[in-house]
Scaffold this motif. Structure first.
Motif, PDB file in Angstrom:
ATOM      1  N   THR A 192       7.796  15.502  12.131  1.00  0.00           N
ATOM      2  CA  THR A 192       7.849  15.595  10.671  1.00  0.00           C
ATOM      3  C   THR A 192       9.134  14.990  10.137  1.00  0.00           C
ATOM      4  O   THR A 192      10.224  15.305  10.631  1.00  0.00           O
ATOM      5  N   THR A 193       9.006  14.134   9.144  1.00  0.00           N
ATOM      6  CA  THR A 193      10.175  13.551   8.491  1.00  0.00           C
ATOM      7  C   THR A 193      10.447  14.311   7.214  1.00  0.00           C
ATOM      8  O   THR A 193       9.595  14.386   6.319  1.00  0.00           O
ATOM      9  N   GLY A 194      11.640  14.909   7.116  1.00  0.00           N
ATOM     10  CA  GLY A 194      11.969  15.719   5.952  1.00  0.00           C
ATOM     11  C   GLY A 194      12.285  14.895   4.725  1.00  0.00           C
ATOM     12  O   GLY A 194      12.507  13.698   4.803  1.00  0.00           O
ATOM     13  N   ASN A 195      12.334  15.591   3.585  1.00  0.00           N
ATOM     14  CA  ASN A 195      12.688  14.930   2.328  1.00  0.00           C
ATOM     15  C   ASN A 195      14.035  15.438   1.839  1.00  0.00           C
ATOM     16  O   ASN A 195      14.527  16.488   2.264  1.00  0.00           O
ATOM     17  N   SER A 196      14.662  14.662   0.989  1.00  0.00           N
ATOM     18  CA  SER A 196      15.946  15.029   0.395  1.00  0.00           C
ATOM     19  C   SER A 196      15.761  15.181  -1.113  1.00  0.00           C
ATOM     20  O   SER A 196      15.086  14.366  -1.749  1.00  0.00           O
ATOM     21  N   THR A 243      12.466  -2.231  24.213  1.00  0.00           N
ATOM     22  CA  THR A 243      12.841  -3.082  23.088  1.00  0.00           C
ATOM     23  C   THR A 243      13.305  -2.207  21.933  1.00  0.00           C
ATOM     24  O   THR A 243      13.067  -0.992  21.906  1.00  0.00           O
ATOM     25  N   ASP A 244      13.979  -2.821  20.975  1.00  0.00           N
ATOM     26  CA  ASP A 244      14.430  -2.090  19.787  1.00  0.00           C
ATOM     27  C   ASP A 244      13.220  -1.461  19.081  1.00  0.00           C
ATOM     28  O   ASP A 244      12.124  -2.042  19.067  1.00  0.00           O
ATOM     29  N   TYR A 245      13.446  -0.300  18.448  1.00  0.00           N
ATOM     30  CA  TYR A 245      12.324   0.393  17.807  1.00  0.00           C
ATOM     31  C   TYR A 245      12.840   1.294  16.696  1.00  0.00           C
ATOM     32  O   TYR A 245      14.045   1.490  16.539  1.00  0.00           O
ATOM     33  N   VAL A 246      11.916   1.846  15.902  1.00  0.00           N
ATOM     34  CA  VAL A 246      12.234   2.800  14.841  1.00  0.00           C
ATOM     35  C   VAL A 246      11.579   4.120  15.192  1.00  0.00           C
ATOM     36  O   VAL A 246      10.384   4.169  15.499  1.00  0.00           O
ATOM     37  N   ASP A 247      12.348   5.225  15.160  1.00  0.00           N
ATOM     38  CA  ASP A 247      11.808   6.520  15.573  1.00  0.00           C
ATOM     39  C   ASP A 247      11.025   7.169  14.440  1.00  0.00           C
ATOM     40  O   ASP A 247      10.902   6.622  13.329  1.00  0.00           O
ATOM     41  N   ALA A 248      10.490   8.351  14.705  1.00  0.00           N
ATOM     42  CA  ALA A 248       9.642   9.044  13.736  1.00  0.00           C
ATOM     43  C   ALA A 248      10.403   9.437  12.478  1.00  0.00           C
ATOM     44  O   ALA A 248       9.795   9.629  11.414  1.00  0.00           O
ATOM     45  N   GLN A 249      11.723   9.592  12.579  1.00  0.00           N
ATOM     46  CA  GLN A 249      12.525   9.943  11.405  1.00  0.00           C
ATOM     47  C   GLN A 249      12.958   8.721  10.600  1.00  0.00           C
ATOM     48  O   GLN A 249      13.669   8.843   9.606  1.00  0.00           O
ATOM     49  N   ARG A 252       5.889  23.541  -9.414  1.00  0.00           N
ATOM     50  CA  ARG A 252       6.183  23.862  -8.009  1.00  0.00           C
ATOM     51  C   ARG A 252       6.532  22.575  -7.238  1.00  0.00           C
ATOM     52  O   ARG A 252       5.874  21.554  -7.363  1.00  0.00           O
ATOM     53  N   GLU A 253       7.598  22.660  -6.439  1.00  0.00           N
ATOM     54  CA  GLU A 253       8.078  21.532  -5.656  1.00  0.00           C
ATOM     55  C   GLU A 253       8.281  21.983  -4.217  1.00  0.00           C
ATOM     56  O   GLU A 253       8.724  23.113  -3.969  1.00  0.00           O
ATOM     57  N   THR A 254       7.946  21.114  -3.275  1.00  0.00           N
ATOM     58  CA  THR A 254       8.036  21.461  -1.849  1.00  0.00           C
ATOM     59  C   THR A 254       9.219  20.756  -1.204  1.00  0.00           C
ATOM     60  O   THR A 254       9.432  19.563  -1.422  1.00  0.00           O
ATOM     61  N   LYS A 255       9.985  21.521  -0.416  1.00  0.00           N
ATOM     62  CA  LYS A 255      11.119  20.973   0.344  1.00  0.00           C
ATOM     63  C   LYS A 255      10.816  21.105   1.831  1.00  0.00           C
ATOM     64  O   LYS A 255      10.556  22.198   2.332  1.00  0.00           O
ATOM     65  N   THR A 256      10.861  19.938   2.535  1.00  0.00           N
ATOM     66  CA  THR A 256      10.514  19.885   3.961  1.00  0.00           C
ATOM     67  C   THR A 256      11.715  19.405   4.758  1.00  0.00           C
ATOM     68  O   THR A 256      12.421  18.486   4.331  1.00  0.00           O
ATOM     69  N   ARG A 257      11.932  20.009   5.910  1.00  0.00           N
ATOM     70  CA  ARG A 257      13.024  19.562   6.780  1.00  0.00           C
ATOM     71  C   ARG A 257      12.461  18.666   7.887  1.00  0.00           C
ATOM     72  O   ARG A 257      11.259  18.710   8.205  1.00  0.00           O
ATOM     73  N   THR A 258      13.335  17.877   8.468  1.00  0.00           N
ATOM     74  CA  THR A 258      12.959  17.017   9.591  1.00  0.00           C
ATOM     75  C   THR A 258      12.776  17.871  10.853  1.00  0.00           C
ATOM     76  O   THR A 258      13.635  18.691  11.178  1.00  0.00           O
ATOM     77  N   ASP A 259      11.669  17.647  11.530  1.00  0.00           N
ATOM     78  CA  ASP A 259      11.379  18.396  12.753  1.00  0.00           C
ATOM     79  C   ASP A 259      10.923  17.422  13.836  1.00  0.00           C
ATOM     80  O   ASP A 259       9.770  17.010  13.873  1.00  0.00           O
TER      81      ASP A 259
END
Length: 511
Positions: free
Chosen positions: A119-123, A248-254, A107-114
């Motif tokens: 939530t950060t999705g996977n590819s 200032t510059d930053y990195v978002d949740a995604q 079993r493998e889980t696929k998650t989307r970005t929300d």
């Protein structure tokens, strides 16, 4: 894990051979089957599971030839797909619903970005390898699987980043072209003007004016830029506007880096102060090899590497002049002190006329330090025109340059032996020529002149420069055998200084 090619596919394959049409398997169905024994053999008569167990259908993104008897089918599930889990994969012909191959797996889980939940999705990239006789021919698959099974995403991201860093080097962290992104107050309505800018190395364009609602004032207006996309989509630079006191510059949740630039400040009285950094080719030299300084800018007091300054119209480097009592450390032109014989009557930018008597020791400190360092600074009383000498004036504030106006320039002998007595920078007098317009010379059958001319006319006729007798003390001229030892003054018109044909140019010195 277990897998099987179905009996339904065997029938479908034979029908394709009979009808001479390609085998088409163009969809992958993902299912989550409860209590699935993934190690048990799969019945080749198995079809699709119940609809309630099917979690996702996806078109085949790529197929590739492994060899003539094996073809691989792949799907790419990006961060917009999800959320679900699956443990079974079905390769099917979508039009007929024929199942060609089944794979049972863990079993493998696929998650989307929300963004709403952070939530950060996977590819995922999933492949199914199908082997049967003449598979590549039957499916008309000519492309080798190796050309697309390689993950190019890292390389593409690296190319994007390389381009971003090049733009960052050229334009700096942020810069804008003309009125692009300029905030204006139009009767109380604040609007950003359309145009182009670069922020964090990313090119952005505002195609239409954008309204800003400042609310409480004073406040700063910021441009927020980030680059995003999916594995299969076109990546694009997104923009947004933020009102904040500081950002200032930053990195978002995604995981996307964001780069910000202050566009303007809206004061308490509603007035706007433009904070954009305007772009120009020269403006970015500071981020290429050195720094660009426009006219009127003070020279930096620390070593920044090579710079260009418009006042000096020259590349400049950090130099130390500390010989012979000099005490200058700072920026100076790479050509400082050099002589330019110019073809225009006024000095070029960065040059000054030879012979200037009152240069400021403060404003031209580098030039003065260079002269001291190289031993051409002399005492005021020792300074002579025509020499390469610099001297301070008695006022304690100015100094004079060497004066080579009216001088012919000659290369230093420097040990060759043609002019051995000369020293560097020394002046040399012209050679005297004498003559009698009524005298005959060897090889000349008639007199040079036909009358007793005035001195001025004689010099004009023989193209000689007038000289001062005081420059030649103790010199006697023998004009003709019957008049040996005649003093210069008694000859009146029959002597001068020789010269070659020449053109007068303006002598200027680099500061």
């Amino acid at each position: 894990m277990s897998q099987v090619i179905t009996n339904a596919f065997e029938t479908y394959w034979q029908d394709c051979l009979t009808d001479q049409v390609p085998v088409v398997l163009d969809e992958v169905v993902l299912a989550d089957i409860p209590d699935l024994d993934i190690a048990a053999p799969i019945d080749p008569d198995t079809g699709l599971p119940p609809a309630a167990q099917i979690v996702h259908r996806h078109p085949v993104d790529q197929r590739g030839r492994i060899n003539n008897n094996a073809v691989a089918y792949s799907i790419v599930l990006d961060t917009t797909v999800g959320n679900f889990s699956f443990n079974a994969m079905y390769l099917v012909n979508k039009a007929s619903g024929t199942v060609g191959m089944i794979v049972y797996k863990g079993r493998e889980t696929k998650t989307r970005t929300d963004p709403a939940t952070g939530t950060t999705g996977n590819s995922l990239v999933k492949s199914m390898l199908m082997e049967y006789e003449q598979a590549a021919t039957a499916t008309v698959t000519m492309v080798e699987a190796g050309t697309w099974q390689i993950d190019y995403s890292a390389r593409l991201r690296g190319m994007d980043e390389d381009l971003r860093l090049q733009a960052l080097r050229l334009f700096g962290h942020d810069s804008f072209v003309d009125s692009g992104f300029k905030l204006v107050n139009e009767a109380g309505s604040y609007r950003l003007q359309p145009g182009i800018g670069y922020v964090g190395g990313l090119r952005v364009e505002l195609t239409a004016s954008a309204r800003i609602e400042p609310g409480a004032k004073p406040v700063d207006v910021w441009l927020d830029v980030h680059r995003a996309g999916t594995l299969l989509s076109t990546w694009a630079n997104g923009i947004s506007f933020t009102l904040a006191a500081d950002l200032t510059d930053y990195v978002d949740a995604q995981g996307y880096p964001h780069f910000v630039a202050k566009l303007a400040t809206i004061n308490a009285d509603g007035s706007v102060v433009d904070k954009r950094r305007l772009a120009s080719h020269r403006h970015h030299w500071s981020e290429i090899d050195g720094a660009y300084f426009p006219k009127g800018s003070p020279l930096p007091d620390v070593d920044m590497g090579p710079i260009w300054h418009d006042d000096y119209h020259s590349w400049m480097t950090w130099q130390v002049f500390n010989q012979n009592g000099a005490s200058y450390t700072g920026y100076a032109s790479t050509l400082i002190g050099s002589l330019l014989l110019d073809t225009q009557p006024l000095p070029r930018q960065g040059y000054i006329k030879s012979g200037v008597q009152n240069l400021s020791r403060t404003l031209y400190a580098a030039l003065r330090g260079w002269a001291i360092h190289h031993g051409i600074m002399v005492a005021p009383g020792a300074w002579q025109a025509g020499t390469i000498q610099v001297a301070d004036n008695a006022d304690g504030e100015t100094f004079r340059l060497f004066d080579v106006r009216g001088q012919f320039l000659r290369a230093l002998d420097d040990g060759r032996g043609i002019d051995p007595s000369r020293t560097f920078g020394s002046s040399q007098r012209g050679t005297i020529v004498t003559g009698d317009p009524t005298a005959e010379l060897p090889g000349v059958t008639s007199a040079i002149g036909d009358g007793n001319y005035s001195k001025q006319e004689f010099l004009r006729r023989i193209s000689a420069d007038p000289i001062a007798k005081s420059d030649y003390q103790g010199v006697w001229i023998t004009q003709i055998p019957s008049n040996a030892g005649t003093d210069l003054d008694s000859l009146n018109h029959s002597y001068g200084a020789s010269r070659p044909n020449n053109t007068a140019l303006l002598p200027t010195i680099k500061f």
